[in-house]
Design an enzyme around this catalytic site. Structure first.
Site, PDB file in Angstrom:
ATOM      1  N   ASN A   9       0.865  -1.180   0.000  1.00 25.08           N
ATOM      2  CA  ASN A   9       0.000   0.000   0.000  1.00 25.08           C
ATOM      3  C   ASN A   9       0.901   1.230   0.000  1.00 25.08           C
ATOM      4  O   ASN A   9       1.509   1.558   1.017  1.00 25.08           O
ATOM      5  CB  ASN A   9      -0.896  -0.027   1.255  1.00 25.08           C
ATOM      6  N   LYS A  11       0.145   4.281  -0.156  1.00 22.15           N
ATOM      7  CA  LYS A  11      -0.450   5.482   0.471  1.00 22.15           C
ATOM      8  C   LYS A  11      -0.234   6.689  -0.447  1.00 22.15           C
ATOM      9  O   LYS A  11      -0.249   6.533  -1.671  1.00 22.15           O
ATOM     10  CB  LYS A  11       0.122   5.684   1.874  1.00 22.15           C
ATOM     11  N   HIS A  95      -9.244   1.279   5.239  1.00 23.61           N
ATOM     12  CA  HIS A  95      -7.926   1.443   5.867  1.00 23.61           C
ATOM     13  C   HIS A  95      -8.055   2.396   7.060  1.00 23.61           C
ATOM     14  O   HIS A  95      -8.865   3.321   7.048  1.00 23.61           O
ATOM     15  CB  HIS A  95      -6.921   1.991   4.850  1.00 23.61           C
ATOM     16  N   GLU A  97      -6.376   4.825   7.984  1.00 21.56           N
ATOM     17  CA  GLU A  97      -6.229   6.264   7.673  1.00 21.56           C
ATOM     18  C   GLU A  97      -7.504   6.810   7.040  1.00 21.56           C
ATOM     19  O   GLU A  97      -7.848   7.976   7.237  1.00 21.56           O
ATOM     20  CB  GLU A  97      -4.996   6.457   6.779  1.00 21.56           C
ATOM     21  N   GLU A 167      -5.041  -4.732  10.851  1.00 21.94           N
ATOM     22  CA  GLU A 167      -4.000  -3.711  10.973  1.00 21.94           C
ATOM     23  C   GLU A 167      -4.269  -2.898  12.244  1.00 21.94           C
ATOM     24  O   GLU A 167      -5.032  -1.927  12.206  1.00 21.94           O
ATOM     25  CB  GLU A 167      -4.045  -2.752   9.776  1.00 21.94           C
ATOM     26  N   GLY A 173       2.856   2.467  10.887  1.00 23.77           N
ATOM     27  CA  GLY A 173       3.777   3.591  10.752  1.00 23.77           C
ATOM     28  C   GLY A 173       4.556   3.919  12.012  1.00 23.77           C
ATOM     29  O   GLY A 173       5.188   4.969  12.108  1.00 23.77           O
ATOM     30  N   SER A 212       3.749  -1.972  10.327  1.00 15.14           N
ATOM     31  CA  SER A 212       5.201  -2.038  10.526  1.00 15.14           C
ATOM     32  C   SER A 212       5.809  -3.375  10.128  1.00 15.14           C
ATOM     33  O   SER A 212       6.785  -3.830  10.745  1.00 15.14           O
ATOM     34  CB  SER A 212       5.569  -1.674  11.978  1.00 15.14           C
TER      35      SER A 212
END
Ligand code: 13P
Length: 254
Positions: A9, A11, A95, A97, A167, A173, A212
């Site tokens: 991904n 992003k 996701h 985010e 996730e 991150g 991560s």
């Protein structure tokens, strides 16, 4: 399930020309493997260019999100028809985010999954708790609720089209991946929930881990039969580290 699925991904990273350079570097060292599937999810603007580069390869194209309508006055959005036409096989939906930075709700996510399935796009549905939810002992409740609402009204016969990705928000991150035990525990709970609610045989549902993932921890993750692959952020932006994770998936696929 005896195959692994590795998804990069990207992003909101890479201009079109940077995307082209990265894909060429990934392909330079990519050798298809019968039990390891690979997909990359670049920004929308690079999909067309990358579709051309991937045309004769077995790496699949994925989108990072989708809107639920086929067309219309929805400024800034992109439809499942458009993604399908450009050559996407997969679309990441829900996701963290999108949920926590851009305000997507479980209802939005459910509509997006239905829209993707209507157009034979395979959803990758992301699930995961925030740190405070884990610390309060609410991980199971949060993940089950996301699952229940995200899949509402979707018949179990469609589930083989859907990949799940656990996730945990606190692992994304941060460089602090979940341990194999933490990930495997939640994956096991997801499988039990799907069996109880929908009669899904536990090891038929593909569940990836994300947060991560790196060449340093991928081997341990792939030792677990609960973890059917990885959804990778930072480590997929570098051809060498993405390639190393793919190689580990090949080496440790049962
Ligand atoms: P990182 O691998 O950078 O933690 O990102 C994970 C992720 O969000 C993939 O979708």
């Amino acid at each position: 399930m005896s195959s692994r699925f590795i998804v990069g991904n990207w992003k909101m990273y890479n201009t079109v020309s940077q995307a082209e350079t990265l894909v060429r570097a990934i392909l330079a060292d990519y050798h298809p493997h019968p039990t390891v599937e690979v997909a990359i999810a670049p920004p929308f603007i690079a999909l067309q260019t990358i579709a051309t580069l991937l045309a004769s390869n077995t790496i699949h194209l994925a989108a990072q999100t989708v809107y639920q309508e086929d067309e219309g006055a929805f400024t800034g959005e992109i439809s499942p028809l458009m993604l399908k036409a450009v050559g996407c096989r997969y679309v990441i939906i829900g996701h963290s985010e999108r949920r926590h930075v851009l305000g997507e709700t479980d209802q939005d996510i459910n509509m997006k999954i239905r829209a993707a399935l209507r157009h034979q796009l395979h959803p990758i549905l992301c699930l995961g708790e925030r740190l405070e939810e884990r610390e309060a002992g609410h991980t199971t409740r949060v993940v089950q609720s996301q699952l229940q609402q995200g899949l509402a009204g979707i018949p179990a016969k469609e589930f083989p089209q859907i990949t799940l990705a656990y996730e945990p928000v606190w692992a994304i991150g941060t460089g602090k991946a979940a341990t194999v035990d933490q990930a495997a525990e939640v994956h096991g709970e997801i499988r039990r929930y799907l069996q109880e609610q929908y009669g899904i045989e536990p090891h038929t549902q593909r569940i990836l881990y994300g947060g991560s993932v790196s060449p340093d921890n991928a081997e341990a993750l792939f030792h677990s039969s609960e973890i059917n692959g990885a959804l990778i952020g930072k480590a997929c932006l570098n051809a060498e580290s993405f390639g190393r994770i793919i190689a580990l998936a090949k080496a440790y696929t049962p």
